[in-house]
Design a protein around this motif. Sequence first.
Motif, short mmCIF file in Angstrom:
data_model
loop_
_atom_site.label_atom_id
_atom_site.label_comp_id
_atom_site.label_asym_id
_atom_site.label_seq_id
_atom_site.Cartn_x
_atom_site.Cartn_y
_atom_site.Cartn_z
N ALA A 173 0.83 -1.21 0.00
CA ALA A 173 0.00 0.00 0.00
C ALA A 173 0.87 1.26 0.00
O ALA A 173 0.60 2.20 -0.75
N THR A 206 1.61 3.80 -3.29
CA THR A 206 0.76 4.97 -3.08
C THR A 206 0.93 5.98 -4.21
O THR A 206 2.02 6.13 -4.76
N GLY A 258 -3.89 4.13 3.55
CA GLY A 258 -5.26 3.86 3.17
C GLY A 258 -6.16 5.09 3.03
O GLY A 258 -7.25 5.00 2.45
#
Length: 110
Positions: free
Chosen positions: A33, A37, A105
């Motif tokens: 993640a 990004t 996130g």
Amino acid sequence: MRIATKALIASGGVAAALLGTAGMASAAPDTEAIVNTTCTYPQIIAAVNAQDPAVAQQITSDRQAVGVLQGFVAANPQQRRGLIAQAQMFPQLTQYTGLINNVAGTCNNF
């Protein structure tokens, strides 16, 4: 060890933690993640500030930390994996794992 990593550890390690310890608590670190990004530096700082203003202040008040975090954002995924591998050598940074995962996130929302 790279100069940038040393500088971050000396300056509190916050930026190194943001870019390097996601998933360290698990048996197989999941750093994809943060590696993949698409967030910009301002988005990351805004996400950190929304989740932990004290950590955001630590980062933004340290030129070296800002520089390393900006360099991480500018790096390609393979380079980011290398930076993460370096940061993972410092187990004291694991305290930031939750923050890193949350930032990765949510930063696209800023």
